[in-house]
Design a protein around this motif. Structure first.
Motif, PDB file in Angstrom:
ATOM      1  N   THR A 263      50.018  36.617  35.740  1.00 55.65           N
ATOM      2  CA  THR A 263      50.522  37.864  36.318  1.00 55.65           C
ATOM      3  C   THR A 263      49.900  39.094  35.680  1.00 55.65           C
ATOM      4  OG1 THR A 263      52.374  37.989  34.734  1.00 55.65           O
ATOM      5  CG2 THR A 263      52.759  36.800  36.815  1.00 55.65           C
ATOM      6  N   ASP A 264      49.512  38.988  34.409  1.00 56.50           N
ATOM      7  CA  ASP A 264      49.060  40.162  33.658  1.00 56.50           C
ATOM      8  C   ASP A 264      47.863  39.825  32.788  1.00 56.50           C
ATOM      9  OD1 ASP A 264      51.376  42.459  33.805  1.00 56.50           O
ATOM     10  OD2 ASP A 264      52.235  40.448  33.927  1.00 56.50           O
ATOM     11  N   VAL A 265      47.012  40.851  32.587  1.00 59.88           N
ATOM     12  CA  VAL A 265      45.849  40.668  31.731  1.00 59.88           C
ATOM     13  C   VAL A 265      45.452  42.028  31.162  1.00 59.88           C
ATOM     14  CG1 VAL A 265      44.127  41.031  33.565  1.00 59.88           C
ATOM     15  CG2 VAL A 265      43.548  39.568  31.597  1.00 59.88           C
ATOM     16  N   LEU A 266      44.829  41.996  30.000  1.00 60.26           N
ATOM     17  CA  LEU A 266      44.263  43.191  29.371  1.00 60.26           C
ATOM     18  C   LEU A 266      42.764  42.975  29.249  1.00 60.26           C
ATOM     19  CD1 LEU A 266      44.284  45.842  27.673  1.00 60.26           C
ATOM     20  CD2 LEU A 266      44.777  44.403  25.669  1.00 60.26           C
ATOM     21  N   LEU A 267      41.981  43.952  29.750  1.00 61.33           N
ATOM     22  CA  LEU A 267      40.534  43.806  29.775  1.00 61.33           C
ATOM     23  C   LEU A 267      39.845  45.095  29.367  1.00 61.33           C
ATOM     24  CD1 LEU A 267      40.241  42.006  33.229  1.00 61.33           C
ATOM     25  CD2 LEU A 267      39.926  40.928  30.991  1.00 61.33           C
TER      26      LEU A 267
ATOM     27  N   ASP B 153      31.975  31.611  47.794  1.00 66.90           N
ATOM     28  CA  ASP B 153      32.633  30.391  48.254  1.00 66.90           C
ATOM     29  C   ASP B 153      33.748  29.975  47.301  1.00 66.90           C
ATOM     30  OD1 ASP B 153      30.894  30.348  50.373  1.00 66.90           O
ATOM     31  OD2 ASP B 153      29.506  28.901  49.455  1.00 66.90           O
ATOM     32  N   ARG B 154      33.436  29.990  46.003  1.00 64.65           N
ATOM     33  CA  ARG B 154      34.477  29.621  45.029  1.00 64.65           C
ATOM     34  C   ARG B 154      35.574  30.668  44.990  1.00 64.65           C
ATOM     35  NH1 ARG B 154      37.935  26.732  43.782  1.00 64.65           N
ATOM     36  NH2 ARG B 154      38.683  26.570  41.642  1.00 64.65           N
ATOM     37  N   ALA B 155      35.195  31.942  45.062  1.00 61.06           N
ATOM     38  CA  ALA B 155      36.184  33.018  45.029  1.00 61.06           C
ATOM     39  C   ALA B 155      37.172  32.901  46.174  1.00 61.06           C
ATOM     40  CB  ALA B 155      35.478  34.369  45.074  1.00 61.06           C
ATOM     41  N   ALA B 156      36.677  32.477  47.349  1.00 63.79           N
ATOM     42  CA  ALA B 156      37.554  32.350  48.519  1.00 63.79           C
ATOM     43  C   ALA B 156      38.600  31.257  48.337  1.00 63.79           C
ATOM     44  CB  ALA B 156      36.713  32.059  49.761  1.00 63.79           C
ATOM     45  N   GLN B 157      38.332  30.302  47.443  1.00 56.82           N
ATOM     46  CA  GLN B 157      39.269  29.202  47.205  1.00 56.82           C
ATOM     47  C   GLN B 157      40.323  29.528  46.153  1.00 56.82           C
ATOM     48  OE1 GLN B 157      36.727  25.962  46.071  1.00 56.82           O
ATOM     49  NE2 GLN B 157      35.752  25.794  48.084  1.00 56.82           N
ATOM     50  N   LEU B 158      40.136  30.629  45.434  1.00 53.99           N
ATOM     51  CA  LEU B 158      41.044  30.967  44.338  1.00 53.99           C
ATOM     52  C   LEU B 158      42.190  31.851  44.832  1.00 53.99           C
ATOM     53  CD1 LEU B 158      38.497  31.816  41.479  1.00 53.99           C
ATOM     54  CD2 LEU B 158      39.705  29.666  41.880  1.00 53.99           C
ATOM     55  N   ASP B 159      43.395  31.437  44.523  1.00 57.54           N
ATOM     56  CA  ASP B 159      44.569  32.253  44.829  1.00 57.54           C
ATOM     57  C   ASP B 159      44.823  33.192  43.658  1.00 57.54           C
ATOM     58  OD1 ASP B 159      46.942  33.417  45.504  1.00 57.54           O
ATOM     59  OD2 ASP B 159      48.126  31.571  45.470  1.00 57.54           O
ATOM     60  N   LEU B 160      44.435  34.439  43.825  1.00 59.19           N
ATOM     61  CA  LEU B 160      44.577  35.433  42.761  1.00 59.19           C
ATOM     62  C   LEU B 160      45.749  36.368  43.012  1.00 59.19           C
ATOM     63  CD1 LEU B 160      40.790  36.385  42.366  1.00 59.19           C
ATOM     64  CD2 LEU B 160      42.089  34.614  41.142  1.00 59.19           C
ATOM     65  N   SER B 161      46.626  35.997  43.937  1.00 59.48           N
ATOM     66  CA  SER B 161      47.713  36.896  44.346  1.00 59.48           C
ATOM     67  C   SER B 161      48.770  37.101  43.270  1.00 59.48           C
ATOM     68  CB  SER B 161      48.384  36.364  45.620  1.00 59.48           C
ATOM     69  OG  SER B 161      48.940  35.070  45.393  1.00 59.48           O
ATOM     70  N   SER B 162      48.823  36.182  42.288  1.00 60.40           N
ATOM     71  CA  SER B 162      49.830  36.339  41.231  1.00 60.40           C
ATOM     72  C   SER B 162      49.509  37.489  40.299  1.00 60.40           C
ATOM     73  CB  SER B 162      49.936  35.046  40.415  1.00 60.40           C
ATOM     74  OG  SER B 162      48.702  34.770  39.757  1.00 60.40           O
ATOM     75  N   LEU B 163      48.233  37.909  40.251  1.00 59.94           N
ATOM     76  CA  LEU B 163      47.802  38.945  39.306  1.00 59.94           C
ATOM     77  C   LEU B 163      48.286  40.309  39.783  1.00 59.94           C
ATOM     78  CD1 LEU B 163      46.188  39.398  36.693  1.00 59.94           C
ATOM     79  CD2 LEU B 163      44.179  39.811  38.117  1.00 59.94           C
ATOM     80  N   THR B 164      49.360  40.783  39.189  1.00 56.36           N
ATOM     81  CA  THR B 164      49.972  42.048  39.613  1.00 56.36           C
ATOM     82  C   THR B 164      49.910  43.139  38.553  1.00 56.36           C
ATOM     83  OG1 THR B 164      52.131  41.204  38.888  1.00 56.36           O
ATOM     84  CG2 THR B 164      51.560  40.915  41.219  1.00 56.36           C
ATOM     85  N   GLY B 165      49.434  42.809  37.367  1.00 59.15           N
ATOM     86  CA  GLY B 165      49.354  43.805  36.297  1.00 59.15           C
ATOM     87  C   GLY B 165      48.014  43.733  35.580  1.00 59.15           C
ATOM     88  N   ILE B 166      47.176  44.739  35.764  1.00 57.42           N
ATOM     89  CA  ILE B 166      45.869  44.785  35.103  1.00 57.42           C
ATOM     90  C   ILE B 166      45.854  45.985  34.170  1.00 57.42           C
ATOM     91  CG2 ILE B 166      43.372  44.978  35.397  1.00 57.42           C
ATOM     92  CD1 ILE B 166      43.696  43.761  38.172  1.00 57.42           C
ATOM     93  N   ARG B 167      45.793  45.712  32.883  1.00 59.09           N
ATOM     94  CA  ARG B 167      45.720  46.758  31.874  1.00 59.09           C
ATOM     95  C   ARG B 167      44.285  46.848  31.369  1.00 59.09           C
ATOM     96  NH1 ARG B 167      49.980  45.027  27.469  1.00 59.09           N
ATOM     97  NH2 ARG B 167      49.926  47.219  26.877  1.00 59.09           N
TER      98      ARG B 167
END
Length: 517
Positions: free
Chosen positions: A248-252, A269-283
């Motif tokens: 849900t969260d990451v610091l970069l 192609d690989r990116a299209a297969q990844l479910d990144l919807s959980s990532l809601t907090g980017i610091r």
């Protein structure tokens, strides 16, 4: 306040909840806390007493997280090692701090052994790898298995919690002394800003030796969130982890963000297969982020909330936050998104002149900070401490201004400011103009010697894959955004920029060929 307090609370309130995930395996808070208490018992049996220093030289891991809690639990003081340092710099920091115990992983086992052989203060080296324990070292897992858990030493308040060495690129590094209260209040400031709650699954991809990540560690233990750990930054591994662990969260750092977005673009192609919807907090933090990169990030993750942190090790580390609501379309159009936000809850910030007097709003000066996050001082360097902390105010060395609404705008490190023909040029402003050029992936702007003007503006540029450009084209592009005297007079192209362990561009390395002649 003590930095193990959150762990104690989670062990009591949610013992069966997952505390940490690493390499496909998980530990509950009860299991993790039990290992911490046993490791603390082992450290006590090795002679670690209240206030004694313990170092860790390792990539990110579950064991690194255990170290961060076990050392204070044992009453010791943390001394995490910058993995980008040379053996000489590490040896200096150990002997300067009189570090007694070193924990090393497989990656840094040999360098750790080399340092230990030369270090007069080290009594023990603990091997925290997965192979056979080398001769002369103690096995990490064996120590945990052989020792009973001990009670928490409960050092707290203004007791020293860690020595975090900064610098090392020029001269000798300085040890920043941070207390339990420093670290705890900084962690609470993050929680009060609305990030890293109980449901958070935070990915530790920044190096865990760095204070920005340790601040997230402390926030998560207080809130009861989950730690998800990868050994080091790799753009593909990071994206895969977002999906597999439902992070849900990451610091970069901005450089990490750029590499992550580039990976998604180059691996559609690989990116299209990844479910990144959980990532809601980017610091993000560690260095300024260009508006062009932020726009790409917002476009790729339109449902995510963004938060920027500005600070330094001496501030435990946060001084200001640019909150989620300050990343709206309105904030972009108003220019507020170019700021580093407002002071965090427990902190005062002001902009001062060389005499320490506050300057009028919208006037560039030095950023100064006062609050419970300000360091205890530099280890064994009272003169440097007195120079940095004056009348309770930490003088950051960063140039900036505060607008009429209280937002702080960072313009440059004071030492990085270029003075060309009597005019002040802030490299961050030039870099922001360069970032919008379609051929430029990364840039760093420095001052180089000039017979007539004293210094001239020089840009070091990394091009996008397959792109090309010229000095004249870059200059024409920049003139649309900044004044003529700020436009680069010279450029050089490189395959990559020299970076620190947390993605900061090492401008001193870029200056060396020009100034060390």
């Amino acid at each position: 306040m003590y930095i193990t307090q959150g762990l104690h609370r989670s062990m009591q309130q949610q013992p069966d909840a997952i505390a940490v995930r690493y390499q496909g395996n998980g530990l509950t808070f009860a299991e993790f806390g039990g290992r911490v208490a046993r490791l603390a018992g082992a450290l006590r049996s090795l002679g670690i007493r209240d206030g004694e220093r313990v170092a860790m030289f390792s990539l990110n891991s579950q064991r690194f997280l255990e170290y961060l809690m076990a050392v204070p639990w044992a009453g010791g003081v943390l001394n995490p090692v910058n993995i980008r340092w040379s053996a000489a710099e590490i040896l200096y920091s150990f002997e300067d701090s009189e570090t007694a115990v070193l924990i090393v992983d497989d990656t840094y086992r040999d360098t750790g052994a080399q340092v230990a052989a030369d270090c007069r203060s080290l009594r023990h080296v603990i091997y925290a790898g997965d192979g056979e324990t080398p001769s002369g070292m103690l096995g990490y897992e064996e120590l945990i298995a052989q020792h009973e858990p001990v009670e928490d030493a409960l050092r707290h308040g203004n007791d020293l919690a860690g020595i975090f060495y900064t610098g090392g690129t020029t001269g000798f590094p300085k040890g920043v002394m941070l207390s339990h209260a420093n670290l705890y209040t900084s962690a609470m400031n993050s929680l009060m800003a609305g990030s890293l709650g109980k449901e958070a699954r935070f990915l530790h991809v920044m190096p865990m030796f760095h204070l920005a990540d340790f601040s997230a560690v402390n926030s998560l233990f207080i809130s009861g969130g989950r730690h998800v750990i990868v050994p080091s930054f790799d753009a593909g591994t990071m994206m895969e982890s977002f999906a597999s662990e439902q992070v849900t969260d990451v610091l970069l750092a901005p450089t990490m963000i750029q590499m992550g977005l580039t990976w998604l673009e180059q691996n559609p192609d690989r990116a299209a297969q990844l479910d990144l919807s959980s990532l809601t907090g980017i610091r993000y933090g560690a260095s300024p982020m260009s508006q062009a990169l932020l726009a790409r990030l917002r476009q790729r993750f339109p449902k995510a909330g963004f938060m920027q942190g500005y600070g330094m090790t001496e501030l435990s580390p946060a001084a200001t936050f640019l909150l989620r609501e300050n990343h709206s379309d309105e904030a972009v159009s108003s220019g507020k998104v170019r700021s580093v936000g407002k002071p965090v809850n427990t902190v005062e910030v002001r902009i001062v002149d060389p005499d320490g007097k506050e300057v009028p709003r919208n006037t560039v000066g030095e950023i100064a900070v006062r609050g419970p996050n300000v360091m205890l001082g530099y280890w064994k360097q009272p003169e440097a401490t007195a120079q940095a902390v004056r009348n309770g105010w930490m003088h950051t060395g960063d140039g900036g201004y505060m607008d009429d609404d209280g937002f702080v705008f960072l313009v440059d490190r004071i030492k990085d400011m270029i003075i060309s023909g009597g005019e002040n040029v802030y490299s961050a402003e030039v870099e922001n103009a360069l970032a919008s050029h379609p051929a430029i992936a990364q840039s760093a702007v420095i001052g180089v010697p000039h017979v007539k003007w004293g210094e001239s503006v020089h840009a070091v540029i990394v091009l996008r894959t397959g792109a090309s450009t010229t000095l004249e084209d870059i200059q024409a592009h920049c003139r649309a955004f900044i004044a003529g005297y700020k436009v680069p007079r010279s450029i050089e192209f490189r395959e990559a920029l020299p970076l620190s362990g947390v993605g900061k561009v090492l401008k001193n390395e870029l200056r060396k060929p020009y100034w060390n002649q």
